[in-house]
Design an enzyme around this catalytic site. Structure first.
Site, PDB file in Angstrom:
ATOM      1  N   THR A   1       8.658  -3.535  -0.627  1.00  0.00           N
ATOM      2  CA  THR A   1       8.065  -4.590  -0.208  1.00  0.00           C
ATOM      3  C   THR A   1       7.219  -5.101   0.725  1.00  0.00           C
ATOM      4  OG1 THR A   1      11.226  -4.799   0.051  1.00  0.00           O
ATOM      5  CG2 THR A   1       9.688  -6.517   0.789  1.00  0.00           C
TER       6      THR A   1
ATOM      7  N   ILE B   1       7.632   0.471   2.327  1.00  0.00           N
ATOM      8  CA  ILE B   1       6.551  -0.837   3.370  1.00  0.00           C
ATOM      9  C   ILE B   1       5.192  -1.728   2.532  1.00  0.00           C
ATOM     10  CG2 ILE B   1       6.443  -1.991   5.357  1.00  0.00           C
ATOM     11  CD1 ILE B   1       9.537  -2.473   5.008  1.00  0.00           C
ATOM     12  N   LYS B   2       4.973  -2.528   1.722  1.00  0.00           N
ATOM     13  CA  LYS B   2       3.894  -2.580   1.599  1.00  0.00           C
ATOM     14  C   LYS B   2       2.784  -3.350   2.438  1.00  0.00           C
ATOM     15  CE  LYS B   2       3.191  -3.948  -3.197  1.00  0.00           C
ATOM     16  NZ  LYS B   2       2.678  -4.351  -3.781  1.00  0.00           N
ATOM     17  N   LEU B   3       1.606  -2.789   1.999  1.00  0.00           N
ATOM     18  CA  LEU B   3       0.648  -3.239   3.622  1.00  0.00           C
ATOM     19  C   LEU B   3      -0.578  -3.568   3.214  1.00  0.00           C
ATOM     20  CD1 LEU B   3       1.858  -1.176   6.973  1.00  0.00           C
ATOM     21  CD2 LEU B   3       2.646  -3.141   6.566  1.00  0.00           C
TER      22      LEU B   3
END
Length: 309
Positions: free
Chosen positions: A88, A124-126
């Site tokens: 996400t 967690i996508k960054l």
């Protein structure tokens, strides 16, 4: 006959790059990834209207929170049909603010916590900016695993490995697009610059025993996927997954841990920024990718605002 999709699954973890629950159910990937563009597409489907309404009703008028709630709701549904993880993404407009990225990441993982989803099922996508990599380094130390996306350069990959991030997503197709447009050459097979980039990163990681997972992303055709068979993970669109499922040709493993790689490197911030500046393709594609995801985030916010009125 065994399909190329089933052959690929023998030596690569297959990930679906979609928010389409039906496609995920039929293609049976291990994991799934989402991004603002895919969430916008999901939000535009009438079948998700109730999910949108629920996301907004629990956000007390905070559109940003409503978007995060919707992203987590989509993630929850995906986790009902994949055995592994969902990725996400954090609002791309925060890509140059380490503290804001950490705060938003903690909010998203908190929403998953509240929903009863174990943290080991969420990435967690960054964006792989310097600030994004520093945020990921802190999050990893706090038990929040990350997926560094929009990765176009070897410098980004080196910095991510040094930071101990869980997974990186080098973008094969977008690298190919830039070089094709720049040179007018239609690269094929091992000559594809996107394929070469992921191969170099994979070999570097394995040669230096980095644990960071390499997940090739952004594919334009089956040949790119076939050239990277053996990569730790590949995240693939439903259209290309279906083509793999229908193809019964032989698929050879191309990448393996024993291949030679470069000596270990480390980069200071100034060295990272200089290397990025010297790589026109990576600089342009990273900026373009952040802008695209930011615009889709804004469209998602507008859609949520319209739905509530």
């Amino acid at each position: 006959m065994t399909s190329k999709l089933d052959q690929l699954k023998k030596f690569t973890t297959v990930v679906a790059d979609t928010g389409d629950f039906g496609a995920i159910k039929s293609l049976k990937p291990q994991d799934a990834t989402t991004n603002p563009s895919l969430l916008l597409k999901a939000a535009s489907s009438e079948s998700n209207d109730q999910m949108l309404a629920d996301a907004f009703s629990g956000a007390k008028g905070d559109i940003g929170l409503a978007c995060d709630r919707f992203a987590v709701a989509i993630g929850q549904e995906i986790l009902k049909v994949v055995p592994g993880r969902v990725s996400t993404e954090v609002d791309a407009r925060l890509s140059f603010d380490t503290d804001a990225l950490i705060e938003r990441s903690e909010r998203i993982i908190g929403l998953y916590d509240t929903a009863g989803i174990s943290r080991d099922r969420v990435l967690i996508k960054l964006a792989a900016t310097w600030e994004g990599i520093r945020a990921a380094e802190k999050l990893e130390k706090d038990g929040i695993q990350t997926n560094l996306t929009l990765l176009f350069s070897f410098a980004q990959a080196v910095a991510c490995a040094e930071a101990g991030v869980f997974l990186i997503s080098p973008f094969v197709g977008r690298i190919y697009d830039w070089y094709k447009k720049s040179s007018g050459t239609d690269y094929v097979g091992a000559d594809d610059p996107g394929v070469q980039s992921v191969t170099r990163i994979y070999n570097y990681y394995k040669a230096n025993d980095f644990k960071t997972v390499v997940m090739g992303a952004s594919f334009r055709n089956l040949n790119q996927i076939e050239q990277l068979a053996g990569c730790d993970r590949l995240t693939i669109s439903t259209e290309l997954l279906k083509q793999l499922a229908e193809d019964t040709g032989t698929l050879e493993q191309k990448l393996a841990p024993g291949n030679a790689g470069e000596a270990r490197q480390s980069l200071t911030e100034s060295q990272f920024r200089w290397a990025s500046n010297e790589d026109a393709m990576a600089t342009e594609k990273l900026a373009e990718g952040i802008r695209q995801f930011a615009r889709d985030q804004e469209k998602l916010e507008a859609l949520l605002s319209a739905k509530k009125s």
